[in-house]
Scaffold this active site. Structure first.
Site, PDB file in Angstrom:
ATOM      1  N   ARG A 147       0.855  -1.191   0.000  1.00 27.38           N
ATOM      2  CA  ARG A 147       0.000   0.000   0.000  1.00 27.38           C
ATOM      3  C   ARG A 147       0.894   1.245   0.000  1.00 27.38           C
ATOM      4  O   ARG A 147       1.510   1.555   1.015  1.00 27.38           O
ATOM      5  CB  ARG A 147      -0.866  -0.049   1.278  1.00 27.38           C
ATOM      6  CG  ARG A 147      -2.112   0.804   1.233  1.00 27.38           C
ATOM      7  CD  ARG A 147      -2.770   0.803   2.601  1.00 27.38           C
ATOM      8  NE  ARG A 147      -2.096   1.716   3.496  1.00 27.38           N
ATOM      9  CZ  ARG A 147      -1.992   1.559   4.823  1.00 27.38           C
ATOM     10  NH1 ARG A 147      -2.514   0.519   5.410  1.00 27.38           N
ATOM     11  NH2 ARG A 147      -1.370   2.450   5.555  1.00 27.38           N
ATOM     12  N   HIS A 192      -3.917   4.459   4.704  1.00 21.63           N
ATOM     13  CA  HIS A 192      -5.011   3.475   4.664  1.00 21.63           C
ATOM     14  C   HIS A 192      -6.251   4.079   4.003  1.00 21.63           C
ATOM     15  O   HIS A 192      -6.827   3.514   3.077  1.00 21.63           O
ATOM     16  CB  HIS A 192      -5.331   2.998   6.080  1.00 21.63           C
ATOM     17  CG  HIS A 192      -6.581   2.204   6.173  1.00 21.63           C
ATOM     18  ND1 HIS A 192      -6.664   0.907   5.701  1.00 21.63           N
ATOM     19  CD2 HIS A 192      -7.802   2.524   6.639  1.00 21.63           C
ATOM     20  CE1 HIS A 192      -7.900   0.464   5.885  1.00 21.63           C
ATOM     21  NE2 HIS A 192      -8.606   1.421   6.454  1.00 21.63           N
ATOM     22  N   TYR A 251       3.133   5.218  11.725  1.00 23.52           N
ATOM     23  CA  TYR A 251       3.478   3.833  12.076  1.00 23.52           C
ATOM     24  C   TYR A 251       4.365   3.132  11.044  1.00 23.52           C
ATOM     25  O   TYR A 251       4.811   2.024  11.278  1.00 23.52           O
ATOM     26  CB  TYR A 251       2.204   2.999  12.325  1.00 23.52           C
ATOM     27  CG  TYR A 251       1.195   3.037  11.192  1.00 23.52           C
ATOM     28  CD1 TYR A 251       1.320   2.180  10.102  1.00 23.52           C
ATOM     29  CD2 TYR A 251       0.122   3.926  11.209  1.00 23.52           C
ATOM     30  CE1 TYR A 251       0.402   2.215   9.058  1.00 23.52           C
ATOM     31  CE2 TYR A 251      -0.807   3.960  10.165  1.00 23.52           C
ATOM     32  CZ  TYR A 251      -0.654   3.107   9.100  1.00 23.52           C
ATOM     33  OH  TYR A 251      -1.555   3.149   8.068  1.00 23.52           O
TER      34      TYR A 251
HETATM   35  C1  LIG Z   1     -15.534  -6.152  10.772  1.00 23.54           C
HETATM   36  C2  LIG Z   1     -14.644  -4.947  10.806  1.00 23.54           C
HETATM   37  N1  LIG Z   1     -13.783  -4.782  11.834  1.00 23.54           N
HETATM   38  C3  LIG Z   1     -12.972  -3.703  11.859  1.00 23.54           C
HETATM   39  C4  LIG Z   1     -13.030  -2.777  10.871  1.00 23.54           C
HETATM   40  C5  LIG Z   1     -12.126  -1.551  10.902  1.00 23.54           C
HETATM   41  N2  LIG Z   1     -11.162  -1.657   9.801  1.00 23.54           N
HETATM   42  C6  LIG Z   1     -11.325  -0.960   8.677  1.00 23.54           C
HETATM   43  S1  LIG Z   1     -10.147  -1.290   7.570  1.00 23.54           S
HETATM   44  C7  LIG Z   1      -9.342  -2.327   8.605  1.00 23.54           C
HETATM   45  C8  LIG Z   1      -8.068  -3.004   8.187  1.00 23.54           C
HETATM   46  C9  LIG Z   1      -8.238  -3.861   6.980  1.00 23.54           C
HETATM   47  O1  LIG Z   1      -6.994  -4.265   6.495  1.00 23.54           O
HETATM   48  P1  LIG Z   1      -6.852  -5.263   5.310  1.00 23.54           P
HETATM   49  O2  LIG Z   1      -7.883  -6.326   5.386  1.00 23.54           O
HETATM   50  O3  LIG Z   1      -5.442  -5.708   5.250  1.00 23.54           O
HETATM   51  O4  LIG Z   1      -7.233  -4.404   4.011  1.00 23.54           O
HETATM   52  P2  LIG Z   1      -6.530  -3.124   3.412  1.00 23.54           P
HETATM   53  O5  LIG Z   1      -7.246  -1.933   3.988  1.00 23.54           O
HETATM   54  O6  LIG Z   1      -5.097  -3.157   3.779  1.00 23.54           O
HETATM   55  O7  LIG Z   1      -6.744  -3.220   1.939  1.00 23.54           O
HETATM   56  C10 LIG Z   1     -10.038  -2.436   9.799  1.00 23.54           C
HETATM   57  C11 LIG Z   1      -9.612  -3.270  10.925  1.00 23.54           C
HETATM   58  C12 LIG Z   1     -13.948  -2.976   9.823  1.00 23.54           C
HETATM   59  N3  LIG Z   1     -14.051  -2.143   8.788  1.00 23.54           N
HETATM   60  N4  LIG Z   1     -14.737  -4.081   9.804  1.00 23.54           N
END
Ligand SMILES: Cc1ncc(C[n+]2csc(CCOP(=O)(O)OP(=O)(O)O)c2C)c(N)n1
Length: 358
Positions: free
Chosen positions: A256, A260, A269
């Site tokens: 990435r 985020h 971080y």
């Molecule tokens: C069920 C749930 N728990 C927590 C969150 C908060 N949250 C939003 S994005 C994220 C991280 C996701 O990371 P990843 O799956 O690696 O996807 P990326 O954003 O890196 O593409 C979290 C924990 C959420 N959206 N849904």
């Protein structure tokens, strides 16, 4: 002692970071028009992405999850899926959505907080963006099961990040897909970070791809910055699913390059050297270098493409900004076929001008 199971994980790469072929290219990649199409899709995604971030920064968009550095995944998936297949996306599938015909103005509406952005005029059966992580894996199981029950030769593709693969929803989906041998591809964009949690703290497994092994089907890794490799691996996985060969888990290794979302500051971080190191893997530059070396892409083509993309994106922005705002009461309109009494009261109160919660 008897060994009862063994497994290996394949990793596919055709182009190195400089764009040079490191293996014999798959058939489709010998057709340079096909590669140019992939490249054009990646550039459009990047131009849209840059503009979306700028719109958010100037208060014209609610929030936005950039896809910077992951353009190859979206472009390759868009090419590999057939129109009748169903995409069940997370929030970082901008490229695949555009490639499948979701209007850029619809994506802007969605990120602007407008429900109409999820009512695609193009791929009517594709799912809306899922913000709850990994929940879309379960939805994709339902879609694929429906295809199976109806005897339709269609495939569901669910996309999630590395962080999402730690969720129960993800494991449960793999399990069901394996037992029922569903026409389903799980594509994981392993961009190394789940907001501030690194991949190393997400799972002790050596690869995410091997999570498929426990569910009884195959998983594999692919260079997620190599559009050619992605297209080849996804073509095969989707083709196998369509022909009754069951699901596949494809782990695309990428990074990435952005925050985020626009609500995040990744510099708090993530070491700057880590990020700058990964710019050397830029998927857009990689494919462009390959096309330039093949003699099919020059400065003039690049300039014309950038100009064309900017004009398309500006037209989408104009369309997005010209739409009158949604009625506030529409907040209640998309979840229930029939509103429960308590919500009906709130809706009526909002329409009367009471603010919705008296
Ligand atoms: C069920 C749930 N728990 C927590 C969150 C908060 N949250 C939003 S994005 C994220 C991280 C996701 O990371 P990843 O799956 O690696 O996807 P990326 O954003 O890196 O593409 C979290 C924990 C959420 N959206 N849904």
């Amino acid at each position: 002692m008897t060994i009862v199971a063994r497994f290996t994980m394949d990793y596919t790469r055709f182009l190195d970071p400089s764009g040079k072929a490191v293996a014999e290219l798959p058939d489709f990649a010998r057709d340079t028009e096909c590669l140019v199409a992939l490249y054009r899709a990646m550039v459009l995604t990047r131009v849209f992405d840059t503009r979306a971030v700028a719109l958010q920064r100037t208060g014209r968009l609610g929030t936005y999850a950039s896809t910077l550095g992951q353009e190859a995944i979206g472009a390759a998936l868009g090419e590999a899926m057939a129109p009748e297949d169903v995409l069940v996306p997370s929030y970082r599938e901008t490229g695949a959505q555009i490639a499948r015909g979701v209007k850029m103005s619809e994506l802007l509406l969605y990120w602007g907080g407008d429900e109409r952005g999820s009512c695609f005029t193009g791929p009517r059966e594709d799912f809306p963006i899922s913000v709850p992580v990994a929940s879309q894996s379960c939805h994709a199981v339902g879609v694929a099961l429906a295809f199976r029950l109806r005897g339709e030769p269609r495939v569901a593709v669910s996309v999630c990040g590395d962080g999402a693969t730690s969720k129960g929803d993800f494991y449960e989906s793999l399990n069901a897909a394996g037992v029922w041998r569903l026409p389903l591809v799980f594509l994981v964009n392993n961009n190394q970070w789940a907001i501030s949690v690194p991949r190393s703290r997400q799972s002790a497994a050596e690869t995410i791809a091997q999570k498929a092994v426990a569910a009884g089907f195959s998983g594999e890794q692919v260079d997620g910055n190599d559009a050619v490799a992605l297209r080849a691996v996804l073509d095969e996985a989707i083709g196998r699913a369509r022909e009754g060969g069951g699901p596949t888990l494809v782990e695309a290794l990428t990074y990435r390059l952005c925050d985020h979302t626009t609500a995040d500051d990744a510099s708090r971080y993530r070491p700057a050297e880590e990020v700058s190191g990964h710019w050397a893997e830029d998927p857009v530059v990689r494919l462009r270098n390959h096309l330039v070396a093949a003699g099919v892409w020059r400065k003039a083509e690049e300039e014309a493409l950038l100009d064309e993309c900017s004009r398309a994106v500006e037209a989408a922005v104009a369309e997005y900004e010209s739409l009158p705002p949604q009625e506030p009461a529409s907040l209640f309109d998309y979840l229930y076929a029939e509103l429960p009494a308590a919500l009906r009261e709130q809706r009526e109160s909002l329409v009367r001008g009471g603010g919705g919660d008296e």
